[in-house]
Write a protein that holds these residues in place. Structure first.
Motif, mmCIF file in Angstrom:
data_model
loop_
_atom_site.group_PDB
_atom_site.id
_atom_site.type_symbol
_atom_site.label_atom_id
_atom_site.label_comp_id
_atom_site.label_asym_id
_atom_site.label_seq_id
_atom_site.Cartn_x
_atom_site.Cartn_y
_atom_site.Cartn_z
ATOM 1 N N TYR A 274 0.375 -8.359 2.143
ATOM 2 C CA TYR A 274 1.770 -8.787 2.076
ATOM 3 C C TYR A 274 2.040 -9.305 0.661
ATOM 4 O O TYR A 274 1.263 -10.102 0.122
ATOM 5 N N VAL A 275 3.146 -8.866 0.078
ATOM 6 C CA VAL A 275 3.486 -9.253 -1.287
ATOM 7 C C VAL A 275 4.895 -9.831 -1.316
ATOM 8 O O VAL A 275 5.669 -9.705 -0.367
ATOM 9 N N ILE A 276 5.235 -10.478 -2.442
ATOM 10 C CA ILE A 276 6.573 -11.013 -2.639
ATOM 11 C C ILE A 276 7.240 -10.284 -3.806
ATOM 12 O O ILE A 276 6.640 -9.418 -4.450
ATOM 13 N N GLY A 277 8.488 -10.636 -4.087
ATOM 14 C CA GLY A 277 9.308 -9.917 -5.044
ATOM 15 C C GLY A 277 8.691 -9.618 -6.394
ATOM 16 O O GLY A 277 8.828 -8.496 -6.912
ATOM 17 N N PRO A 278 8.030 -10.579 -7.060
ATOM 18 C CA PRO A 278 7.455 -10.290 -8.373
ATOM 19 C C PRO A 278 6.469 -9.131 -8.386
ATOM 20 O O PRO A 278 6.233 -8.529 -9.437
ATOM 21 N N CYS A 279 5.913 -8.800 -7.238
ATOM 22 C CA CYS A 279 4.921 -7.724 -7.185
ATOM 23 C C CYS A 279 5.538 -6.337 -7.306
ATOM 24 O O CYS A 279 4.805 -5.354 -7.457
ATOM 25 N N ILE A 280 6.853 -6.230 -7.223
ATOM 26 C CA ILE A 280 7.475 -4.923 -7.451
ATOM 27 C C ILE A 280 8.133 -4.873 -8.822
ATOM 28 O O ILE A 280 9.053 -4.098 -9.063
ATOM 29 N N GLY A 289 0.940 1.208 -8.958
ATOM 30 C CA GLY A 289 1.757 1.724 -7.870
ATOM 31 C C GLY A 289 0.969 2.212 -6.674
ATOM 32 O O GLY A 289 1.291 1.858 -5.522
ATOM 33 N N PRO A 290 -0.085 3.010 -6.864
ATOM 34 C CA PRO A 290 -0.850 3.487 -5.708
ATOM 35 C C PRO A 290 -1.514 2.361 -4.914
ATOM 36 O O PRO A 290 -1.742 2.507 -3.707
ATOM 37 N N VAL A 291 -1.854 1.265 -5.575
ATOM 38 C CA VAL A 291 -2.452 0.129 -4.870
ATOM 39 C C VAL A 291 -1.375 -0.652 -4.123
ATOM 40 O O VAL A 291 -1.583 -1.139 -3.009
ATOM 41 N N LEU A 292 -0.198 -0.766 -4.759
ATOM 42 C CA LEU A 292 0.930 -1.452 -4.121
ATOM 43 C C LEU A 292 1.378 -0.731 -2.859
ATOM 44 O O LEU A 292 1.842 -1.362 -1.906
ATOM 45 N N GLU A 293 1.231 0.578 -2.839
ATOM 46 C CA GLU A 293 1.700 1.390 -1.719
ATOM 47 C C GLU A 293 1.131 0.887 -0.390
ATOM 48 O O GLU A 293 -0.060 0.608 -0.272
ATOM 49 N N GLY A 294 2.014 0.754 0.578
ATOM 50 C CA GLY A 294 1.610 0.280 1.896
ATOM 51 C C GLY A 294 1.721 -1.217 2.081
ATOM 52 O O GLY A 294 1.601 -1.712 3.207
ATOM 53 N N SER A 295 1.943 -1.960 0.989
ATOM 54 C CA SER A 295 2.096 -3.416 1.097
ATOM 55 C C SER A 295 3.375 -3.757 1.861
ATOM 56 O O SER A 295 4.390 -3.070 1.739
ATOM 57 N N PHE A 296 3.336 -4.837 2.615
ATOM 58 C CA PHE A 296 4.518 -5.310 3.323
ATOM 59 C C PHE A 296 5.297 -6.282 2.435
ATOM 60 O O PHE A 296 4.725 -7.147 1.779
ATOM 61 N N GLY A 401 9.251 -4.399 5.521
ATOM 62 C CA GLY A 401 8.906 -2.983 5.509
ATOM 63 C C GLY A 401 7.774 -2.731 4.547
ATOM 64 O O GLY A 401 7.411 -3.597 3.732
ATOM 65 N N ALA A 402 7.198 -1.548 4.623
ATOM 66 C CA ALA A 402 6.098 -1.163 3.737
ATOM 67 C C ALA A 402 6.658 -0.528 2.475
ATOM 68 O O ALA A 402 7.672 0.177 2.501
ATOM 69 N N LEU A 403 5.997 -0.787 1.344
ATOM 70 C CA LEU A 403 6.431 -0.271 0.051
ATOM 71 C C LEU A 403 5.782 1.069 -0.256
ATOM 72 O O LEU A 403 4.625 1.314 0.088
ATOM 73 N N SER A 404 6.543 1.895 -0.944
ATOM 74 C CA SER A 404 5.981 3.122 -1.495
ATOM 75 C C SER A 404 5.360 2.806 -2.857
ATOM 76 O O SER A 404 5.475 1.694 -3.369
ATOM 77 N N ALA A 405 4.720 3.792 -3.458
ATOM 78 C CA ALA A 405 4.070 3.580 -4.753
ATOM 79 C C ALA A 405 5.068 3.270 -5.862
ATOM 80 O O ALA A 405 4.705 2.662 -6.875
ATOM 81 N N ALA A 412 12.037 -0.263 7.052
ATOM 82 C CA ALA A 412 12.301 -1.696 7.155
ATOM 83 C C ALA A 412 12.813 -2.052 8.546
ATOM 84 O O ALA A 412 13.648 -1.347 9.120
ATOM 85 N N GLU A 413 12.304 -3.140 9.091
ATOM 86 C CA GLU A 413 12.714 -3.626 10.395
ATOM 87 C C GLU A 413 13.197 -5.068 10.278
ATOM 88 O O GLU A 413 12.619 -5.861 9.534
ATOM 89 N N PRO A 414 14.259 -5.439 11.015
ATOM 90 C CA PRO A 414 14.723 -6.829 10.961
ATOM 91 C C PRO A 414 13.752 -7.772 11.650
ATOM 92 O O PRO A 414 13.157 -7.434 12.678
#
Length: 423
Positions: A274-280, A289-296, A401-405, A412-414
């Motif tokens: 799970y990541v927060i805003g600065p991680c994107i 990007g490939p490592v970030l992929e799949g992070s919530f 939701g999960a992030l793409s690369a 995304a789900e509420p």
């Protein structure tokens, strides 16, 4: 609620301030995307409804003038001006009168914050709007003490989260932790470990608030702290996995996120993260990007729906040469400014009679089920019930939701974590 318990949460609210202003300050990427909406901008903007008469003065406080985050504030100011133009031409401004924006940059200092607050009072603004600040404890009491509504997108300090006449439209970092806890519960995770930057404003809030919401979710929670700027977080992530974590999260700035993802890659982990805003941040996406992929990721902003289409049309009409990404999650700095104004205008919908400090404050206090800008179905109600321990928060809802690369949120789900904040 017992006074000692309320005081405890007020102390935690103070501890949030520095972290949230750092965590909210990534640079917007340059525009490379194409808006999902293909209708002509004029069709999406709606029917013109031009405001007339004497302007209504609304204040906007940013961290402008700060060497560290001044560029982010410039984007916020740009977004606010775009929203004002749209609201005056298509929404009838406020009460039928045009909005005039008075902007003050607080230079990211307590003295600057106090100066901006005093200027707002002297100029007689009907309300102050802003996305967030690390200096709410310095500026909010001056503004609210003058009977002026203080409307932030994300409250950080005790004055913003619990003081009179202040409204925090979204759950901010407390809500993010709650959203992570609810999502982890829904995913069936038994233990969640958060690797957190070791500054009190982050580590104390993560440990105490995280302990509350994860505990109420029935998920074991642990924090592992590391110093700011730690280049290698491999030992911390290894300790998390060895300790039985079913999911791991990160709380910190862009540099900390980078170290977290590099360590995740080095260890070859597949543990949900799970990541927060600065991680994107664009620098993270480019290198990891490939490592970030799949992070919530938890966010209040949706890149889908009518508001997202309207956002793209507003950029096309009012900033056609500015190269701003039409994805509101990617162009987060501009989005913050647009949202500050648009949420306030929506809260003022239906205001009749004189537009004064008193009538605006009453309208904010009466806000019920107001559609949250870019919330794609989320609403805010400012009656103190969203997260009772922080009575000024008007909405606890998030999307997870999960992030793409390339940093795009998928599926995304509420998530509504409000029940998890019962102390």
């Amino acid at each position: 609620m017992h006074q000692s318990r309320r005081s405890r949460w007020r102390r935690i609210a103070v501890a949030l301030a520095l972290f949230l202003v750092v965590a909210g300050c990534g640079d917007d990427d340059e525009s490379t995307a194409t808006p999902g909406n293909t209708e002509p901008a004029d069709d999406v903007l709606g029917e013109p409804n031009e405001a007339t008469g004497e302007p209504v003065l609304v204040g906007l406080i940013t961290e402008g003038g700060s060497e560290a985050i001044g560029s982010q504030s410039a984007l916020t100011e740009q977004g606010a001006e775009i929203a004002v133009q749209y609201a005056n031409e298509y929404l009838g401004g406020i009460g039928g009168r045009p909005i005039e924006l008075f902007v003050c940059g607080n230079q990211a200092t307590p003295a600057g914050a106090q100066d901006c607050a005093n200027q707002m009072v002297e100029r007689g603004v009907v309300a102050v709007v802003l996305p967030f600040t690390g200096f709410g404890e310095a500026e909010a009491p001056i503004i609210t003490g003058a009977g002026i509504a203080y409307v932030s997108g994300s409250g950080n300090s005790a004055a913003e989260l619990t003081g009179e006449n202040a409204f925090a439209l979204t759950g901010g970092f407390p809500g993010t932790l709650g959203a992570f806890a609810q999502h982890a519960k829904d995913q069936g995770f038994g233990k969640f470990t958060m690797v957190v930057i070791d500054v009190p404003s982050a580590s104390q809030a993560a440990e105490q608030l995280g302990g509350l919401v994860f505990g109420n979710a029935g998920v074991e929670f642990e924090t592992i702290a590391a110093a700011p700027g730690t280049p290698d977080l491999t030992p911390q992530l290894q300790a998390a996995v060895d300790g039985g974590a079913d999911a791991i999260g990160v709380t910190g700035d862009v540099t900390f996120c980078t170290s977290f993802l590099q360590a995740y890659q080095t260890l070859g982990l597949d543990t949900p993260k799970y990541v927060i805003g600065p991680c994107i941040d664009p620098t993270v996406i480019e290198s990891l990007g490939p490592v970030l992929e799949g992070s919530f990721l938890a966010t209040n902003v949706s890149a889908e729906g009518e508001d997202a289409d309207l956002y793209a049309a507003m950029l096309d009409s009012y900033a056609p040469d500015e190269d701003i990404d039409p994805d509101p999650i990617v162009s987060a700095g501009v989005t913050a400014g647009v949202s500050s104004v648009m949420n306030f205008v929506r809260a003022m919908s239906g205001l009749s009679g004189d537009v004064t400090q008193e009538s605006v404050l009453a309208q904010m206090q009466a806000a019920v089920d107001v559609p949250l800008w870019l919330g794609d179905g989320q609403t805010f109600t400012c009656d103190g019930t969203a997260i009772p321990i922080f009575p000024n928060i008007c909405s606890a809802s998030f999307f997870v939701g999960a992030l793409s690369a390339d940093g795009q949120m998928q599926n995304a789900e509420p998530v509504d974590p409000a029940p998890l904040f019962e102390a």
